[in-house]
Design an enzyme around this catalytic site. Structure first.
Site, PDB file in Angstrom:
ATOM      1  N   LYS A  54       0.861  -1.191   0.000  1.00  0.00           N
ATOM      2  CA  LYS A  54       0.000   0.000   0.000  1.00  0.00           C
ATOM      3  C   LYS A  54       0.892   1.233   0.000  1.00  0.00           C
ATOM      4  O   LYS A  54       1.560   1.526   0.988  1.00  0.00           O
ATOM      5  CB  LYS A  54      -0.901   0.042   1.234  1.00  0.00           C
ATOM      6  CG  LYS A  54      -1.944   1.153   1.107  1.00  0.00           C
ATOM      7  CD  LYS A  54      -2.491   1.648   2.420  1.00  0.00           C
ATOM      8  CE  LYS A  54      -1.639   2.672   3.091  1.00  0.00           C
ATOM      9  NZ  LYS A  54      -1.513   3.968   2.379  1.00  0.00           N
ATOM     10  N   LEU A  93       5.197   7.493  15.108  1.00  0.00           N
ATOM     11  CA  LEU A  93       3.889   7.256  15.719  1.00  0.00           C
ATOM     12  C   LEU A  93       3.137   6.132  14.991  1.00  0.00           C
ATOM     13  O   LEU A  93       2.611   5.201  15.605  1.00  0.00           O
ATOM     14  CB  LEU A  93       3.080   8.561  15.659  1.00  0.00           C
ATOM     15  CG  LEU A  93       1.937   8.673  16.632  1.00  0.00           C
ATOM     16  CD1 LEU A  93       2.448   8.613  18.061  1.00  0.00           C
ATOM     17  CD2 LEU A  93       1.178   9.986  16.397  1.00  0.00           C
ATOM     18  N   GLY A 149       4.479   3.920  13.051  1.00  0.00           N
ATOM     19  CA  GLY A 149       5.272   2.693  13.225  1.00  0.00           C
ATOM     20  C   GLY A 149       4.896   1.971  14.522  1.00  0.00           C
ATOM     21  O   GLY A 149       4.753   0.740  14.553  1.00  0.00           O
ATOM     22  N   GLU A 178      11.161   1.372   9.437  1.00  0.00           N
ATOM     23  CA  GLU A 178      12.139   2.438   9.147  1.00  0.00           C
ATOM     24  C   GLU A 178      11.426   3.737   9.431  1.00  0.00           C
ATOM     25  O   GLU A 178      10.543   4.138   8.676  1.00  0.00           O
ATOM     26  CB  GLU A 178      12.555   2.331   7.674  1.00  0.00           C
ATOM     27  CG  GLU A 178      14.045   2.469   7.489  1.00  0.00           C
ATOM     28  CD  GLU A 178      14.422   3.861   7.040  1.00  0.00           C
ATOM     29  OE1 GLU A 178      14.659   4.705   7.936  1.00  0.00           O
ATOM     30  OE2 GLU A 178      14.462   4.106   5.828  1.00  0.00           O
TER      31      GLU A 178
END
Ligand code: NDP
Length: 489
Positions: free
Chosen positions: A182, A238, A240, A258
């Site tokens: 996505k 945030l 992540g 990352e």
């Protein structure tokens, strides 16, 4: 002649599932061109049902196509062909330059070659890295056997749509997985074309699928899907954290994250030619309009060189000019959208209110309409608790802190939250190595700032900057799970 008319570019509509563009009912969202804020097109968001379809297609394709079980050299050959098609395609650069913050000159000269080179690197990895054999007692054999995870869910951000997709897909596909990716809903177009080229190169249909939509709907459905066995994400810290928690909750999936950065540029008096250092610092925080996780946004400079360096930086910052990303003369990237421009403005204003001194910039370029081009900005005397020093800005803003002793500089360089990269500029090898050891960051660049084309060197952060590595052999190995085998004979 690289310039082009953005209104004449045909945009890929829909999702890309089972080797075909697919239209599905759902919420429509507009995609705007960062250069001028005009609507480029509309897409339909992938609902949980569409994501389910894409993941099931990927899972079935793995079983039916032999992608996971064919010889690794065969997979490598497909990826090599894919890289060649990426380099040759006439549409890909237009889609990237129209729909992202990357000027066409950068797309053609950096983004496309960089994307193709990353795919080539993983094509070469496909048959290079094996498992292991362990010492065990006689009449017994212990082995570690790598195998692909199955379907990997990849989620990419808007700042480098093509190369981020290549960093996720290259290792995953080389290792024999299928991918459902996505892209950011802000930059959806080039990724579709990238996937089409993969199938043209011989990737079995269904092994790489693209779903369009927001993180909240399509992204979270992808992370939660029971057949997605691993998640690879690049984006904010945030988000992540949210993805890590969702991945744990929905099947304890491994994640590669990352994330954001707040990277220091530590310059000592003995850094050498000031002009060279200024050039490195400048590129470090203005490349892609500062919208790079690795941007070097905190200048920490020793007093003896500070005045000369700052004055060179101020002069060079004044040379930047905004320009539409489809104009071949443009070199400077716009900010992705109004929301991001407002975020930059708020952080700069807050720093100023807290006593920070804006030496240059501090606002948008005038007369750029709904294209949000930010002036390269230098802020001195920033309060230590200012968001300008604490938060990832993702804009061309450099804070300046001055130090006297080496220990002071090192103490300022490590960040309480982030640990992605650091630049160290000194001709003293001992000092450079002390700094390399002393700074908590996943990458330390000494007397340079930025990656080389050596894809063997991985990238990834400490602390809030992430978990695991992109690029390098490490990213390839992270796309395989390892089975321990013990045989008595
Ligand atoms: P996000 O981290 O929110 O978005 C990155 C990607 O994650 C997008 O594809 C997004 O989808 C997707 N996403 C968002 N929420 C979820 C979720 N719950 N589950 C799954 N996927 C999700 O970044 P933003 O675009 O909101 O940018 C905000 C800030 O993040 C920037 O100002 C910058 O500081 C930082 N950032 C850092 C990047 C980096 O490379 N380190 C890259 C981009 C941003 P979508 O946007 O389509 O809704």
């Amino acid at each position: 002649m690289l310039s082009f008319d953005p209104d004449k570019v045909s945009l890929p509509d829909g999702h890309y599932i089972a080797g075909q563009r697919r239209q599905c009912p759902g919420n429509r969202f507009a995609v705007k061109r960062p250069s001028d804020g005009r609507v480029a097109g509309e897409l339909t968001e992938a609902s949980a049902g569409v994501v389910d379809d894409a993941v099931c297609v990927a899972d079935r394709a793995l079983k039916d196509s032999g992608w996971a079980s064919c010889s690794p050299r065969q997979r490598g050959a497909v990826l090599q062909r894919w890289a060649t098609l990426i380099e040759a395609d006439s549409q890909l650069p237009l889609l990237e330059a129209l729909g992202s913050t990357r000027p066409i000159f950068d797309v053609v000269h950096h983004e496309i070659p960089f994307t193709a080179a990353a795919i080539r690197f993983y094509a070469e990895c496909a048959d290079k890295y094996s498992g292991d054999v362990f010492p065990t007692r006689d009449a017994s054999l212990g082995m570690l056997v790598p195998e692909p995870y199955g379907v990997i869910g990849a989620i990419t951000p808007w700042n480098f749509p093509l190369s981020m997709a290549s960093w996720k897909c290259g290792p995953a596909l080389a290792a024999g997985n299928a991918v459902v990716l996505k892209p950011s809903e802000l930059t959806p177009y080039s990724t579709i074309r990238l996937a089409e080229l993969a199938v043209e190169a011989g990737l079995p249909a269904g092994i790489l699928n693209i779903v369009q939509g927001s993180g909240a709907v399509s992204g979270s459905a992808l992370v939660a899907h029971p057949l997605v066995r691993k998640v690879s994400f690049t984006g904010s810290t945030l988000t992540g954290a949210r993805i890590m928690s969702d991945a744990a909750y929905h099947g304890m999936k491994p994640v590669t994250l990352e994330l954001g950065g707040k990277s220091p540029q530590l310059v000592f008096d003995d850094a050498g030619e000031v002009t060279d250092v200024a050039e490195r610092i400048l590129r470090g925080f203005t490349a892609n309009g500062g919208q790079a996780c690795v941007a070097g946004t905190r200048l920490i400079v020793q007093r003896g060189i500070a005045d000369a360096l700052i004055s060179q930086l101020i002069t060079r910052c004044q040379d930047f000019r905004p320009g539409l990303t489809w104009d071949e003369n443009s070199r400077y990237a716009p900010v992705i959208d109004r929301r991001q421009a407002e975020k930059i403005q708020q952080i700069v204003d807050a720093a100023s209110l807290q006593g920070g001194e804006i030496l240059v910039g501090g606002q948008r370029f005038a007369d750029t309409g709904d294209g949000y081009f930010w002036q390269p900005t230098l802020i001195a005397n920033v309060s230590p608790d200012s968001p300008a020093l604490q938060e990832e800005i993702f804009g061309p803003v450099l804070t300046i802190q001055i130090f006297d002793e080496e220990e002071q500089g090192l103490a300022l360089a490590s960040h309480p939250t982030y640990g992605l990269c650091a630049g160290v500029h000194t001709k003293n090898l001992d000092r450079a190595l002390r700094a390399m050891r002393g700074i908590a960051a996943g990458t330390v660049w000494i007397n340079r700032y930025g990656r080389s084309g050596d894809f063997i060197i991985p990238t990834g952060g400490f602390h809030g900057s992430g978990i695991g590595k992109d690029l390098g052999r490490q990213a390839f190995e992270a796309c395989r799970r390892y089975k321990s085998v013990l045989i008595d004979f």
